[in-house]
Write a protein that holds these residues in place. Structure first.
Motif, PDB file in Angstrom:
ATOM      1  N   VAL A  94       2.881  -6.204 -27.617  1.00 52.83           N
ATOM      2  CA  VAL A  94       2.713  -7.730 -27.221  1.00 52.83           C
ATOM      3  C   VAL A  94       1.721  -8.209 -26.780  1.00 52.83           C
ATOM      4  CG1 VAL A  94       2.732  -7.799 -24.337  1.00 52.83           C
ATOM      5  CG2 VAL A  94       4.443  -6.885 -24.775  1.00 52.83           C
ATOM      6  N   GLY A  95       0.282  -6.693 -27.365  1.00 45.33           N
ATOM      7  CA  GLY A  95      -0.597  -7.051 -27.366  1.00 45.33           C
ATOM      8  C   GLY A  95      -1.159  -8.011 -29.179  1.00 45.33           C
ATOM      9  N   LEU A  96      -0.231  -7.189 -29.507  1.00 48.90           N
ATOM     10  CA  LEU A  96      -0.722  -8.507 -30.696  1.00 48.90           C
ATOM     11  C   LEU A  96      -0.188 -10.305 -30.398  1.00 48.90           C
ATOM     12  CD1 LEU A  96       0.792  -5.744 -33.976  1.00 48.90           C
ATOM     13  CD2 LEU A  96      -2.182  -6.655 -33.400  1.00 48.90           C
ATOM     14  N   GLY A  97       0.304 -10.288 -29.877  1.00 45.16           N
ATOM     15  CA  GLY A  97       0.846 -11.905 -29.661  1.00 45.16           C
ATOM     16  C   GLY A  97      -0.575 -12.177 -28.418  1.00 45.16           C
ATOM     17  N   TRP A  98      -0.144 -11.718 -27.399  1.00 45.12           N
ATOM     18  CA  TRP A  98      -1.528 -12.136 -26.505  1.00 45.12           C
ATOM     19  C   TRP A  98      -3.170 -11.996 -26.892  1.00 45.12           C
ATOM     20  CZ3 TRP A  98      -0.424  -9.007 -21.368  1.00 45.12           C
ATOM     21  CH2 TRP A  98       0.932  -9.729 -21.040  1.00 45.12           C
ATOM     22  N   PHE A  99      -2.901 -10.885 -27.773  1.00 46.62           N
ATOM     23  CA  PHE A  99      -4.927 -11.048 -28.179  1.00 46.62           C
ATOM     24  C   PHE A  99      -4.989 -11.504 -29.687  1.00 46.62           C
ATOM     25  CE2 PHE A  99      -4.207  -7.911 -24.863  1.00 46.62           C
ATOM     26  CZ  PHE A  99      -5.321  -8.215 -24.076  1.00 46.62           C
ATOM     27  N   VAL A 100      -3.885 -11.736 -30.694  1.00 47.97           N
ATOM     28  CA  VAL A 100      -4.053 -12.481 -32.038  1.00 47.97           C
ATOM     29  C   VAL A 100      -3.392 -13.308 -32.092  1.00 47.97           C
ATOM     30  CG1 VAL A 100      -3.855 -11.611 -34.674  1.00 47.97           C
ATOM     31  CG2 VAL A 100      -4.962  -9.445 -33.110  1.00 47.97           C
ATOM     32  N   LEU A 101      -2.308 -13.060 -32.325  1.00 44.20           N
ATOM     33  CA  LEU A 101      -1.029 -14.487 -32.480  1.00 44.20           C
ATOM     34  C   LEU A 101      -1.375 -15.931 -32.024  1.00 44.20           C
ATOM     35  CD1 LEU A 101       0.870 -15.729 -34.310  1.00 44.20           C
ATOM     36  CD2 LEU A 101       2.646 -15.003 -32.474  1.00 44.20           C
ATOM     37  N   GLN A 102      -1.850 -15.527 -30.362  1.00 41.19           N
ATOM     38  CA  GLN A 102      -1.773 -16.277 -29.136  1.00 41.19           C
ATOM     39  C   GLN A 102      -2.729 -17.591 -29.575  1.00 41.19           C
ATOM     40  OE1 GLN A 102      -0.687 -14.626 -25.917  1.00 41.19           O
ATOM     41  NE2 GLN A 102       2.023 -15.168 -27.023  1.00 41.19           N
ATOM     42  N   PRO A 103      -3.908 -16.171 -29.065  1.00 43.53           N
ATOM     43  CA  PRO A 103      -5.770 -17.333 -29.303  1.00 43.53           C
ATOM     44  C   PRO A 103      -5.899 -17.641 -30.509  1.00 43.53           C
ATOM     45  CG  PRO A 103      -6.090 -15.047 -28.407  1.00 43.53           C
ATOM     46  CD  PRO A 103      -4.210 -15.538 -29.350  1.00 43.53           C
ATOM     47  N   GLY A 104      -4.867 -17.345 -32.038  1.00 40.34           N
ATOM     48  CA  GLY A 104      -5.188 -17.873 -33.704  1.00 40.34           C
ATOM     49  C   GLY A 104      -4.518 -19.144 -33.625  1.00 40.34           C
ATOM     50  N   MET A 105      -3.094 -19.551 -32.755  1.00 36.27           N
ATOM     51  CA  MET A 105      -2.567 -21.385 -32.760  1.00 36.27           C
ATOM     52  C   MET A 105      -3.152 -21.709 -31.288  1.00 36.27           C
ATOM     53  SD  MET A 105       1.221 -18.979 -32.837  1.00 36.27           S
ATOM     54  CE  MET A 105       1.982 -20.682 -32.850  1.00 36.27           C
ATOM     55  N   GLY A 106      -4.254 -21.225 -30.946  1.00 39.44           N
ATOM     56  CA  GLY A 106      -4.781 -22.211 -30.037  1.00 39.44           C
ATOM     57  C   GLY A 106      -4.461 -22.055 -28.582  1.00 39.44           C
ATOM     58  N   VAL A 107      -3.734 -21.382 -28.148  1.00 34.22           N
ATOM     59  CA  VAL A 107      -2.797 -21.064 -27.064  1.00 34.22           C
ATOM     60  C   VAL A 107      -3.840 -20.394 -25.939  1.00 34.22           C
ATOM     61  CG1 VAL A 107      -0.401 -20.896 -25.831  1.00 34.22           C
ATOM     62  CG2 VAL A 107      -0.956 -21.516 -27.743  1.00 34.22           C
ATOM     63  N   GLY A 108      -5.118 -19.510 -26.735  1.00 35.80           N
ATOM     64  CA  GLY A 108      -6.118 -18.810 -25.945  1.00 35.80           C
ATOM     65  C   GLY A 108      -5.063 -17.302 -25.782  1.00 35.80           C
ATOM     66  N   ILE A 109      -5.254 -16.579 -24.728  1.00 33.13           N
ATOM     67  CA  ILE A 109      -5.454 -14.930 -24.683  1.00 33.13           C
ATOM     68  C   ILE A 109      -4.445 -15.273 -24.016  1.00 33.13           C
ATOM     69  CG2 ILE A 109      -6.695 -12.725 -23.880  1.00 33.13           C
ATOM     70  CD1 ILE A 109      -9.299 -13.510 -25.070  1.00 33.13           C
ATOM     71  N   ALA A 110      -3.841 -14.503 -23.424  1.00 29.35           N
ATOM     72  CA  ALA A 110      -2.162 -14.542 -23.154  1.00 29.35           C
ATOM     73  C   ALA A 110      -1.980 -15.205 -22.942  1.00 29.35           C
ATOM     74  CB  ALA A 110      -2.558 -12.793 -22.274  1.00 29.35           C
ATOM     75  N   CYS A 111      -2.031 -16.219 -24.060  1.00 26.23           N
ATOM     76  CA  CYS A 111      -0.737 -17.468 -23.174  1.00 26.23           C
ATOM     77  C   CYS A 111      -1.700 -18.167 -21.785  1.00 26.23           C
ATOM     78  CB  CYS A 111       0.376 -17.454 -23.053  1.00 26.23           C
ATOM     79  SG  CYS A 111       0.991 -16.547 -23.926  1.00 26.23           S
ATOM     80  N   SER A 112      -3.567 -18.124 -21.820  1.00 26.78           N
ATOM     81  CA  SER A 112      -4.105 -18.424 -21.043  1.00 26.78           C
ATOM     82  C   SER A 112      -4.063 -19.807 -20.599  1.00 26.78           C
ATOM     83  CB  SER A 112      -5.118 -18.192 -20.586  1.00 26.78           C
ATOM     84  OG  SER A 112      -5.641 -18.377 -22.166  1.00 26.78           O
ATOM     85  N   GLY A 113      -3.763 -20.919 -22.259  1.00 27.62           N
ATOM     86  CA  GLY A 113      -4.155 -22.324 -22.289  1.00 27.62           C
ATOM     87  C   GLY A 113      -2.585 -22.821 -22.460  1.00 27.62           C
ATOM     88  N   ALA A 114      -1.070 -22.096 -22.186  1.00 27.24           N
ATOM     89  CA  ALA A 114       0.094 -22.308 -22.165  1.00 27.24           C
ATOM     90  C   ALA A 114       0.116 -23.670 -21.125  1.00 27.24           C
ATOM     91  CB  ALA A 114       1.387 -21.817 -22.136  1.00 27.24           C
ATOM     92  N   PRO A 115       1.055 -24.488 -20.967  1.00 24.19           N
ATOM     93  CA  PRO A 115       1.301 -25.047 -19.791  1.00 24.19           C
ATOM     94  C   PRO A 115       1.786 -23.680 -18.365  1.00 24.19           C
ATOM     95  CG  PRO A 115       2.920 -26.256 -21.755  1.00 24.19           C
ATOM     96  CD  PRO A 115       1.914 -24.845 -21.559  1.00 24.19           C
TER      97      PRO A 115
END
Length: 160
Positions: free
Chosen positions: A111-132
């Protein structure tokens, strides 16, 4: 070494397929959107050109030819890499006498790779912080990775 590769492929593909079935179930029962694999493909394709972070969000980045296929391929490849990590840590013999705990540990740690690598890289922020709905997204991430862990364990029971 061949056993390691074969089992990594089988376990990763099986666990990832279960995760995809889970996503379809959530879509059918709760009308939740399926993961945007085209955006994942766009993110991975962007890395080849040196772009690792999409500040404005991946949806604002220019589409890439074949991004959906790249996204699906990387989704399954990543599952195989995670399965390989399990086998590196607990050994290939784990497949022949699997216990759920190692699969769960790998599932939750990834889960950490998604939260701290993939999602920030895609512009959603750390741990989906920028998700709706960031808390809903986080919960779905954790539950999805538990489903992946169940898939690792279940596939090991089938192929071991």
């Amino acid at each position: 070494m061949l056993d390691f590769i074969v089992y990594s492929v089988w376990l990763g593909a099986g666990a990832t397929a279960l995760l995809d079935l889970w996503a379809l179930l959530l879509k059918t029962l709760f009308k939740l959107p399926t993961p945007p694999w085209h955006f994942v493909g766009r993110w991975f394709a962007g890395m080849a050109g040196g772009r690792f972070v999409h500040q404005q969000g991946i949806s604002q980045s220019k589409p890439v030819e074949g991004e959906l296929a790249v996204g699906w391929a990387m989704h399954y490849f990543t599952g195989m890499v995670f399965a390989g990590a399990l086998l590196l840590i607990w050994g290939v013999d784990w497949v022949h006498a699997p216990h759920f705990t190692p699969a769960l540990i790998v599932g939750l740690l990834t889960v950490g790779l998604g939260w701290f690598v993939l999602q920030p890289g895609m512009g959603v922020g750390i741990a989906c912080s920028g998700a709706p709905k960031p808390n809903q997204a986080r919960l779905l991430n954790v539950v999805g990775h538990i489903v992946f862990a169940i898939g690792l364990y279940g596939t090991a029971l089938l192929v071991g």
